[in-house]
Design an enzyme around this catalytic site. Structure first.
Site, PDB file in Angstrom:
ATOM      1  NE  ARG A 189      51.538  39.128  37.986  1.00 17.01           N
ATOM      2  CZ  ARG A 189      51.354  37.832  38.206  1.00 17.01           C
ATOM      3  NH1 ARG A 189      51.058  37.030  37.205  1.00 17.01           N
ATOM      4  NH2 ARG A 189      51.436  37.338  39.435  1.00 17.01           N
TER       5      ARG A 189
ATOM      6  CG  ASN B  45      48.915  34.036  37.642  1.00 14.89           C
ATOM      7  OD1 ASN B  45      50.107  34.325  37.744  1.00 14.89           O
ATOM      8  ND2 ASN B  45      48.281  33.310  38.531  1.00 14.89           N
TER       9      ASN B  45
ATOM     10  CG  ASP C 152      50.109  29.054  42.997  1.00 12.63           C
ATOM     11  OD1 ASP C 152      50.216  29.023  41.765  1.00 12.63           O
ATOM     12  OD2 ASP C 152      50.541  29.995  43.686  1.00 12.63           O
TER      13      ASP C 152
ATOM     14  CG  ASN D  46      47.212  30.230  40.264  1.00  7.74           C
ATOM     15  OD1 ASN D  46      48.198  30.077  39.552  1.00  7.74           O
ATOM     16  ND2 ASN D  46      47.192  31.077  41.284  1.00  7.74           N
TER      17      ASN D  46
ATOM     18  CG  ASP E  40      48.904  46.723  42.867  1.00 11.88           C
ATOM     19  OD1 ASP E  40      50.127  46.499  42.738  1.00 11.88           O
ATOM     20  OD2 ASP E  40      48.363  47.787  42.497  1.00 11.88           O
ATOM     21  CD  GLU E  41      49.627  38.863  44.872  1.00 10.95           C
ATOM     22  OE1 GLU E  41      49.495  38.657  46.088  1.00 10.95           O
ATOM     23  OE2 GLU E  41      50.576  38.394  44.199  1.00 10.95           O
TER      24      GLU E  41
END
Length: 304
Positions: free
Chosen positions: A107, A109, A210, A154, A127-128
């Site tokens: 996806r 981000n 992040d 990020n 699913d990281e």
């Protein structure tokens, strides 16, 4: 410098207790005096009017990682299924382009618009777990993959002079810096800052890198997931201050207001246990504090 000497004395308050699962990507819209942001896992776009405190929400076609303004009006929204044009007046979402149809587990981000109106964003494994994520640039020339081998991306963010691009590898707890030229090409990838996992309480240590944002002086403000706040790094990569939050999962900040000194921060309840939520009931809220330095303006996409 001792940790206590780096803690900034900012009063952090919750302005919208919306309990987002994964709040992310706040941007400042001076046109309507509002902060826009997303809740990725809930496929929601949120708007907070800073003048009157009103709140609005829209449902995106799929989990949405970022929202970015267009010069022509409306927004581009990065979703799991691709980039969409979002028209505020009608609430309609129109598909602009698919990004990684060959990677259904990925996806989109975080995203960012630079001073030249180019859109930058990352993809990641939902699913990281797998390093299938990449950094992209999207402008009048089309879509171009700029870097890869990320599990969770990020950023990015760009320095005020437009010569340095920052992008995070969240699981590696690293902020990378790249040289950025006038044509939007990046070279010279290097570690700008890294979180220390030694001497800190497991399992997360200082947390994870992040979303990054660069202020008007070139300092990099980086939100910390599982890190209870925001770190601020000088242009040379030295940690110069910390802003403490009452919640553990801070995802990104935006400089807002007339002087670009009012900071808004998204947070997340994702990954927290029932006991964690009981201890930090404002997790997932939109927070604010007044900074002592201004941010950069929010730029707009100019080619769509």
């Amino acid at each position: 410098m001792q940790d206590g000497n780096m803690v900034a004395n900012f009063e952090v308050t919750c302005v919208w207790d919306l309990k987002a699962t994964l709040g992310e990507g706040p941007i400042w819209s001076a046109k309507d005096h509002a902060v826009w942001f997303v809740d990725i896992k809930s496929s929601k776009i949120h708007r907070y009017d800073v003048s009157i405190g009103s709140k609005q929400s829209w449902t995106a076609p799929s989990p949405c990682g970022f929202i970015a303004p267009r010069k022509r009006g409306g927004f581009v929204v990065g979703c799991k299924t691709g980039l969409y044009l979002f028209e505020l007046k009608t609430g309609a979402f129109d598909l602009l382009t698919h990004i990684e149809p060959h990677l259904p587990g990925n996806r989109l981000n975080d995203g960012f618009v630079d001073a030249k109106g180019r859109l930058w964003f990352g993809s990641m494994d939902d699913d990281e777990a797998n390093p299938t994520g990449a950094l992209y640039r999207y402008d009048a020339r089309g879509l171009k993959k700029m870097d890869d081998d990320y599990v969770i991306t990020n950023g990015p963010a760009v320095s005020p002079d437009g010569k340095t691009l920052y992008h995070n590898d969240t699981l590696k707890k690293v902020i990378y810096a790249f040289d950025l030229d006038d044509d939007g090409e990046i070279t010279g990838k290097r570690v700008f800052a890294r979180l220390d996992t030694e001497g800190h309480t497991p399992p997360h240590g200082e947390g994870y890198m992040d979303g990054p944002v660069v202020d008007s002086a070139g300092n990099v403000w980086n939100a910390l997931f599982f890190g209870w706040g925001v770190n601020c790094y000088a242009p040379d990569g030295q940690l110069i201050r910390r802003v403490k939050f009452p919640v553990s999962n801070v995802t990104k900040i935006a400089f807002a207001g007339r002087d670009l000194k009012t900071v808004y921060a998204t947070t997340a309840a994702k990954g927290l246990s029932a006991d964690d939520i009981a201890a930090q009931p404002l997790a997932g809220g939109l927070f604010s504090f007044e900074a002592d330095i201004s941010g950069q303006p929010q730029y707009e996409i100019d080619h769509v």
